[in-house]
Write an enzyme that holds these catalytic residues in place. Structure first.
Site, short mmCIF file in Angstrom:
data_model
loop_
_atom_site.label_atom_id
_atom_site.label_comp_id
_atom_site.label_asym_id
_atom_site.label_seq_id
_atom_site.Cartn_x
_atom_site.Cartn_y
_atom_site.Cartn_z
N GLY A 230 1.05 -1.45 -0.12
CA GLY A 230 0.08 -0.35 0.02
C GLY A 230 0.73 1.80 0.36
O GLY A 230 2.00 1.37 0.49
N GLY A 232 1.85 5.25 1.12
CA GLY A 232 1.68 6.29 2.54
C GLY A 232 3.22 5.43 2.74
O GLY A 232 3.70 4.70 3.39
N CYS A 258 5.47 -6.10 1.20
CA CYS A 258 5.93 -4.58 1.32
C CYS A 258 5.52 -3.71 2.39
O CYS A 258 6.16 -2.79 3.37
CB CYS A 258 5.53 -3.82 -0.37
N LEU A 259 4.24 -3.15 2.35
CA LEU A 259 3.79 -1.66 3.33
C LEU A 259 3.69 -2.67 4.29
O LEU A 259 3.81 -2.60 5.10
CB LEU A 259 2.51 -0.77 2.82
N GLN A 262 6.64 -3.86 6.14
CA GLN A 262 6.80 -2.22 7.77
C GLN A 262 5.79 -2.02 8.53
O GLN A 262 6.29 -2.28 9.17
CB GLN A 262 6.80 -0.97 6.68
N HIS A 344 8.36 -7.14 -4.47
CA HIS A 344 6.57 -7.86 -4.44
C HIS A 344 7.19 -9.15 -5.42
O HIS A 344 7.12 -9.26 -6.53
CB HIS A 344 6.27 -6.81 -5.43
N GLU A 346 4.98 -11.04 -6.28
CA GLU A 346 3.70 -11.64 -7.77
C GLU A 346 4.02 -11.19 -8.76
O GLU A 346 3.79 -11.58 -9.68
CB GLU A 346 2.91 -10.74 -7.03
#
Length: 366
Positions: A230, A232, A258-259, A262, A344, A346
């Protein structure tokens, strides 16, 4: 007003650097954080990836638009997510017989303001030196003072929460209801290709909005939890940290990308930080420290987990490392069936070297 080959546009960077080019997409003015993707293909997948919300993308490959778009097959979400697009050569016509339309019409319909005819090599070299910054693209305002006023209104990515804006607003199901595994997906801006990698491996998914409570998610009694990618700043998402901490406490398998990686790191007490440039492209080398093998990976992130904190942590162990800059690319939570990666797996678009990670998640549920 319809764009023609002679319609002018300008790109203003936050440090005052000004570029002149040709308009593409929609006539208008729009800004965001400028960053670059080094992938040679897959522009539609990039533009529809929710992780790019709030960002203006520089495509470093020379020709963009030449193969058009395929609405259903190559979109990673239900809409274009980028805040703007910059490229060198832009083609308003396409030569792929399976294309459902041109990229120009696609971006115009989505309301995306873009600019072509830019020396993207010089622009990327500038950003690599100065770091990511906000920018403004306009095909209607050409006075520099007026552009600077509009640019000042663009919010900074650091401290910006975007997941709750781009995620699904209602829960939904994917896959075979009689599948072997039930996986609850916390949607922070998930890509369709990630979901299909799970359903293809025998998972029945229930996808939840980003701010759904743990109790509501757990009531479905899933076999495992997935925390998505995602946009931000992960440092301003305490709601997600709280939910994922409950995932971890449940002792059920947890997988983050990814996000999601984190957020899982924050659950383990690790800090995230804003990178100078971030990683965006299809050819980033990552070493799996558990197997000793290297993988070519697809990446899209501007924040990362602090290596020094992970190295000193008793709660988590480093599993993957970026071979270009030695940043954190993966971790495993000690004593739990939980792991995550920054890249990623995928890889849509990109190489499929890391898709085994989905199999590892399945094995944990099995």
């Amino acid at each position: 007003m319809k764009i023609t080959e002679s319609t002018p546009a300008v790109l203003l960077l936050q440090d005052g650097t000004l570029f002149h080019g040709k308009a593409l997409g929609k006539i208008g003015t729009h800004g965001g954080e400028i960053c670059f993707n080094t992938g040679m293909t897959g522009y539609q997948e990039i533009y529809t990836d929710p992780s790019y919300a709030g960002q203006v993308i520089i495509n470093t490959t020379a020709h963009i638009g030449n193969y058009g778009v395929m609405d259903a097959q190559e979109a990673e979400s239900n809409q274009v997510q980028i805040a703007g697009m910059v490229c060198n050569e832009f083609s308003s016509v396409n030569s792929r017989f399976t294309a459902t339309g041109s990229l120009q019409d696609y971006l115009e319909k989505a309301g995306i303001v873009g600019i072509s005819g830019i020396d993207t090599r010089a622009l990327v070299r500038h950003i690599r030196t100065k770091g990511v910054m906000n920018c403004l693209i306009s095909s209607e305002i050409f006075d520099v003072a007026s552009l600077q006023i509009e640019l000042a209104k663009v919010p900074n990515m650091e401290g910006l929460e975007l997941s709750s804006q781009v995620c699904t607003q209602e829960t939904y199901f994917l896959g075979d209801v009689n599948a072997d595994f039930k996986v609850a997906v916390l949607d922070l801006g998930v890509k369709k290709s990630i979901l299909s990698n799970l359903t293809d491996r025998g998972c029945y998914l229930k996808v939840f909005p980003a701010k759904t409570s743990f109790d509501e998610i757990a009531a479905w009694q899933p076999d495992g939890y997935f925390v998505s990618n995602g946009p931000g700043d992960p440092a301003v998402m305490p709601y997600a940290v709280e939910t994922v901490s409950r995932f971890l406490a449940s002792d059920k398998p947890v997988f983050g990308i990814c996000l999601g990686h984190q957020i899982l790191a924050q659950v383990c007490g690790l800090e995230t930080y804003k990178m100078h440039n971030g990683h965006r492209g299809l050819n980033h080398p990552v070493k799996n420290l558990e197997t000793g093998l290297s993988e070519i990976t697809s990446q899209n992130h501007g924040f990362a987990v602090r290596m020094e904190e992970l190295s000193a942590s008793s709660q988590a162990t480093l599993t993957h490392i970026n071979l270009n800059d030695q940043t954190v690319e993966g971790l495993r939570v000690n004593g739990k069936k939980a792991f995550s990666v920054q890249h990623h797996p995928e890889a849509s678009p990109g190489p499929h070297d890391s898709r085994y990670l989905f199999d590892q998640f399945i094995d944990l549920m099995r």
